[in-house]
Design an enzyme around this catalytic site. Structure first.
Site, PDB file in Angstrom:
ATOM      1  N   HIS A 147       3.431 -23.633  -2.102  1.00 39.83           N
ATOM      2  CA  HIS A 147       2.077 -23.564  -1.566  1.00 39.83           C
ATOM      3  C   HIS A 147       1.987 -22.754  -0.278  1.00 39.83           C
ATOM      4  O   HIS A 147       2.834 -22.838   0.602  1.00 39.83           O
ATOM      5  CB  HIS A 147       1.519 -24.970  -1.314  1.00 39.83           C
ATOM      6  CG  HIS A 147       2.251 -25.725  -0.241  1.00 39.83           C
ATOM      7  ND1 HIS A 147       1.886 -25.683   1.087  1.00 39.83           N
ATOM      8  CD2 HIS A 147       3.342 -26.523  -0.302  1.00 39.83           C
ATOM      9  CE1 HIS A 147       2.694 -26.437   1.805  1.00 39.83           C
ATOM     10  NE2 HIS A 147       3.603 -26.953   0.982  1.00 39.83           N
ATOM     11  N   HIS A 156      10.710  -8.746  -3.508  1.00 37.14           N
ATOM     12  CA  HIS A 156      11.349  -9.223  -4.743  1.00 37.14           C
ATOM     13  C   HIS A 156      12.008 -10.571  -4.456  1.00 37.14           C
ATOM     14  O   HIS A 156      12.860 -10.671  -3.568  1.00 37.14           O
ATOM     15  CB  HIS A 156      12.395  -8.214  -5.221  1.00 37.14           C
ATOM     16  CG  HIS A 156      13.016  -8.536  -6.537  1.00 37.14           C
ATOM     17  ND1 HIS A 156      13.759  -7.618  -7.247  1.00 37.14           N
ATOM     18  CD2 HIS A 156      13.017  -9.671  -7.303  1.00 37.14           C
ATOM     19  CE1 HIS A 156      14.185  -8.164  -8.372  1.00 37.14           C
ATOM     20  NE2 HIS A 156      13.753  -9.425  -8.417  1.00 37.14           N
TER      21      HIS A 156
END
Length: 220
Positions: A147, A156
């Site tokens: 979150h 990446h």
């Protein structure tokens, strides 16, 4: 898949492992791969029956001959090459090719998360509530972005890596396979977190960190 339909075709820039992964994703969605591009003069097509065009000249040849109709492009370039993914996206857009966003059917993306164009959410990945994923990012197989995390462009997150809540990852940074980044930590732009590392405090820009707890190994 956002912005794509059954009549859509895809072209990929890159002809190695990331292209194989994305081809499987699009096969599930019934979206054909029309062409591959690669700057490596020794590259060969990794997809049976899909033509490969080499370099900028090959890309221009394809542009001149391509079939009419909707087509989208995606950078099939993994690893620490966020700048290359962003450059490819810019080249597609300069030539009138919209940039795709890839979300595997087995990925979970929260309804209030934001995913930038050209980003790739691969099989088993999780992008949790209010996370923000920038352009040309990869959240790889089984990686978890919890979150309110924020990934800037070109990031990446490697296979099986975990970002706990409210983590910020700077532009073109790379978090290696199986690494864990604890809550509210910031990874600086262009930095690399080694595979399996546990990051317990902020990482400055442009360094490589490894270990548990992660420490600076070298400056990039």
């Amino acid at each position: 898949m956002e912005g794509q339909s059954a009549c859509m075709r895809i072209v990929l820039w890159g002809s190695t492992g990331q292209a194989v992964v994305l081809a499987e994703l699009y096969e599930r969605l019934g979206v054909p791969i029309e062409a591959l591009f690669d700057n490596d003069p020794l590259a060969t097509s990794v997809l049976h029956g899909v033509p490969l065009y080499l370099g900028g000249e090959g890309f221009q040849r394809w542009l001149e001959r391509r079939d009419p109709g909707p087509v989208m492009g995606l950078a099939a370039i993994g690893g620490t090459r966020g700048p290359d993914r962003l450059d490819v996206q810019a080249a597609f857009e300069r030539n009138g090719i919209a940039v795709a966003t890839a979300v595997h059917p087995a990925a979970y993306v929260a309804s209030n998360a934001v995913v930038g164009k050209g980003s790739q959410m691969l099989a088993g990945s999780v992008v949790a509530a209010r996370a923000r994923i920038g352009e040309a990012c990869i959240v790889n197989t089984r990686a978890s972005v919890d979150h309110e995390c924020e990934l800037e462009a070109g990031v990446h997150i490697g296979p099986g890596a975990t970002l706990a809540g409210c983590v910020t990852v700077g532009r073109n940074a790379f978090v290696g396979s199986g690494a864990v980044v604890l809550p509210r930590v910031t990874i600086g732009a262009g930095s690399i977190v080694g595979a399996g590392s546990v990051v317990t405090r902020n990482v400055e820009a442009g360094v490589v960190v490894v270990g548990n707890p992660a420490r600076v190994l070298r400056v990039r």
